[in-house]
Design a protein around this motif. Structure first.
Motif, PDB file in Angstrom:
ATOM      1  N   GLY A 177     -74.534  31.672 -52.839  1.00 22.72           N
ATOM      2  CA  GLY A 177     -74.013  30.673 -53.765  1.00 22.72           C
ATOM      3  C   GLY A 177     -73.410  31.316 -54.997  1.00 22.72           C
ATOM      4  N   LEU A 178     -74.049  32.359 -55.496  1.00 15.33           N
ATOM      5  CA  LEU A 178     -73.519  33.066 -56.658  1.00 15.33           C
ATOM      6  C   LEU A 178     -72.209  33.761 -56.311  1.00 15.33           C
ATOM      7  N   ARG A 179     -72.097  34.262 -55.096  1.00 16.42           N
ATOM      8  CA  ARG A 179     -70.851  34.891 -54.664  1.00 16.42           C
ATOM      9  C   ARG A 179     -69.717  33.862 -54.642  1.00 16.42           C
ATOM     10  N   ASP A 180     -70.022  32.629 -54.215  1.00 15.55           N
ATOM     11  CA  ASP A 180     -69.016  31.569 -54.237  1.00 15.55           C
ATOM     12  C   ASP A 180     -68.586  31.256 -55.669  1.00 15.55           C
ATOM     13  N   ALA A 181     -69.562  31.201 -56.589  1.00 12.06           N
ATOM     14  CA  ALA A 181     -69.231  30.962 -57.996  1.00 12.06           C
ATOM     15  C   ALA A 181     -68.364  32.087 -58.531  1.00 12.06           C
ATOM     16  N   ASP A 182     -68.699  33.318 -58.176  1.00  6.35           N
ATOM     17  CA  ASP A 182     -67.949  34.474 -58.658  1.00  6.35           C
ATOM     18  C   ASP A 182     -66.532  34.476 -58.110  1.00  6.35           C
ATOM     19  N   HIS A 183     -66.353  34.007 -56.886  1.00  4.31           N
ATOM     20  CA  HIS A 183     -65.011  33.912 -56.299  1.00  4.31           C
ATOM     21  C   HIS A 183     -64.122  33.036 -57.166  1.00  4.31           C
ATOM     22  N   VAL A 184     -64.659  31.897 -57.613  1.00  7.02           N
ATOM     23  CA  VAL A 184     -63.884  30.992 -58.461  1.00  7.02           C
ATOM     24  C   VAL A 184     -63.621  31.636 -59.825  1.00  7.02           C
ATOM     25  N   GLU A 185     -64.644  32.199 -60.415  1.00  7.23           N
ATOM     26  CA  GLU A 185     -64.528  32.737 -61.775  1.00  7.23           C
ATOM     27  C   GLU A 185     -63.579  33.927 -61.837  1.00  7.23           C
ATOM     28  N   THR A 186     -63.543  34.723 -60.783  1.00  6.81           N
ATOM     29  CA  THR A 186     -62.636  35.866 -60.748  1.00  6.81           C
ATOM     30  C   THR A 186     -61.192  35.418 -60.897  1.00  6.81           C
ATOM     31  N   VAL A 187     -60.867  34.299 -60.250  1.00 10.03           N
ATOM     32  CA  VAL A 187     -59.494  33.771 -60.319  1.00 10.03           C
ATOM     33  C   VAL A 187     -59.258  33.042 -61.634  1.00 10.03           C
ATOM     34  N   VAL A 188     -60.164  32.135 -61.991  1.00  8.15           N
ATOM     35  CA  VAL A 188     -59.959  31.272 -63.158  1.00  8.15           C
ATOM     36  C   VAL A 188     -59.943  32.059 -64.459  1.00  8.15           C
ATOM     37  N   TRP A 189     -60.883  33.012 -64.590  1.00 11.77           N
ATOM     38  CA  TRP A 189     -61.027  33.740 -65.850  1.00 11.77           C
ATOM     39  C   TRP A 189     -60.414  35.139 -65.808  1.00 11.77           C
ATOM     40  N   ASP A 190     -59.735  35.472 -64.716  1.00 11.10           N
ATOM     41  CA  ASP A 190     -59.048  36.750 -64.601  1.00 11.10           C
ATOM     42  C   ASP A 190     -59.982  37.913 -64.933  1.00 11.10           C
ATOM     43  N   GLN A 191     -61.133  37.930 -64.266  1.00 13.92           N
ATOM     44  CA  GLN A 191     -62.095  39.000 -64.491  1.00 13.92           C
ATOM     45  C   GLN A 191     -62.389  39.720 -63.189  1.00 13.92           C
ATOM     46  N   GLN A 192     -63.052  40.847 -63.301  1.00 13.78           N
ATOM     47  CA  GLN A 192     -63.359  41.634 -62.115  1.00 13.78           C
ATOM     48  C   GLN A 192     -64.473  40.966 -61.306  1.00 13.78           C
ATOM     49  N   PRO A 193     -64.371  40.961 -59.978  1.00 12.31           N
ATOM     50  CA  PRO A 193     -65.445  40.391 -59.163  1.00 12.31           C
ATOM     51  C   PRO A 193     -66.700  41.242 -59.234  1.00 12.31           C
ATOM     52  N   MET A 194     -67.847  40.598 -59.042  1.00 15.55           N
ATOM     53  CA  MET A 194     -69.115  41.326 -59.029  1.00 15.55           C
ATOM     54  C   MET A 194     -69.234  42.155 -57.755  1.00 15.55           C
ATOM     55  N   ASP A 195     -69.743  43.372 -57.895  1.00  9.92           N
ATOM     56  CA  ASP A 195     -70.101  44.131 -56.707  1.00  9.92           C
ATOM     57  C   ASP A 195     -71.488  43.679 -56.244  1.00  9.92           C
TER      58      ASP A 195
END
Length: 263
Positions: free
Chosen positions: A129-147
């Motif tokens: 679930g956190l990976r799904d949230a990170d997928h959205v945030e990476t695009v919306v906030w233009d930040q690096q995805p979590m490893d």
């Protein structure tokens, strides 16, 4: 709003809140300087303005520290309650206004009755679930995805027994399209209960206009009410989310402005 949460108290609760990314470095005196980690662009941001010093002295010290951190810019959040007000000093130095947010709030006297049936919203309960949230945030906030390591660390903190944080993700056709968070924090004065700080709501650009933002808002209000929060507080962008929040029963109490100064 009720008499308990009057405008000055709401603004005090807003002034007590500034976002600090995980792994950030903070220096706190009569103001707070934060150096964001590399995955969040490494910005240096000045917040928590509650100083008796002159505006020029406050800004001069912040600029010196930002340069010591090898940053070529300094971000500054200014509100009506900021002391001192750095607006004039910032503009004199050529700072640029980059963002304006409304301070919006609504009491949580009863559970939300809004419907969010067009999308499915799930609370984050595991790494997937956190990976799904990170997928959205990476695009919306233009930040690096979590490893994988950061995902595991963040999941442990989020799902800890006494965590004050919750995350939700909205799905359309089983694909994550929006995410958002909330943090439970003490009210600024005794006897007022808990404040639900709503933050980080964003929807993938090609999925906007389909109710996902509203859906994650409603779900967070339900979580906050169930946790006993008495006030929901959010800082919504004037150009985007503020309008949706006003329609959802939030009242405006003021604004905060973000300036970027090139060093």
């Amino acid at each position: 709003m009720t008499d308990v949460w009057d405008p000055p108290t709401v603004l005090r609760a807003a002034a007590d809140w500034s976002w600090v990314p995980p792994d950030a470095e903070c220096l706190t005196t009569d103001v707070t300087l934060t150096r964001w980690p590399a995955w969040a662009h490494g910005r240096v941001v000045l917040t928590g303005l509650s100083s008796q010093r002159a505006p020029g002295d406050v800004l001069r010290g912040a600029v010196e520290q930002a340069r010591a951190w090898r940053s070529d810019t300094l971000g500054v959040w200014v509100s009506a309650s900021s002391a001192p007000d750095l607006t004039g000093e910032l503009l004199a130095r050529g700072a640029r206004l980059e963002d304006t947010v409304d301070v919006l709030a609504r009491t949580l006297d009863e559970p939300p009755h809004d419907s969010a049936e067009r999308v499915v919203v799930r609370r984050v309960t595991d790494v997937d679930g956190l990976r799904d949230a990170d997928h959205v945030e990476t695009v919306v906030w233009d930040q690096q995805p979590m490893d994988d390591e950061r995902l595991a660390e963040n999941a442990r903190a989020l799902l800890a027994e006494h965590s004050a944080e919750a995350r939700v993700v909205a799905y359309l056709d089983d694909a994550p399209v929006a995410s958002a968070g909330l943090t439970l924090a003490p009210a600024p004065y005794p006897g007022l209960g808990t404040v639900a700080r709503l933050w980080g709501a964003g929807t993938l650009p090609d999925r906007r206009g389909r109710g996902a933002y509203r859906a994650v808002l409603v779900e967070r209000l339900r979580i906050a009410y169930a946790a006993g929060a008495t006030l929901a507080l959010v800082k919504g962008r004037v150009s985007t989310s503020a309008r949706i929040l006003r329609k959802a029963g939030f009242e405006r109490y003021g604004e905060e402005r973000y300036y970027r100064l090139t060093l």
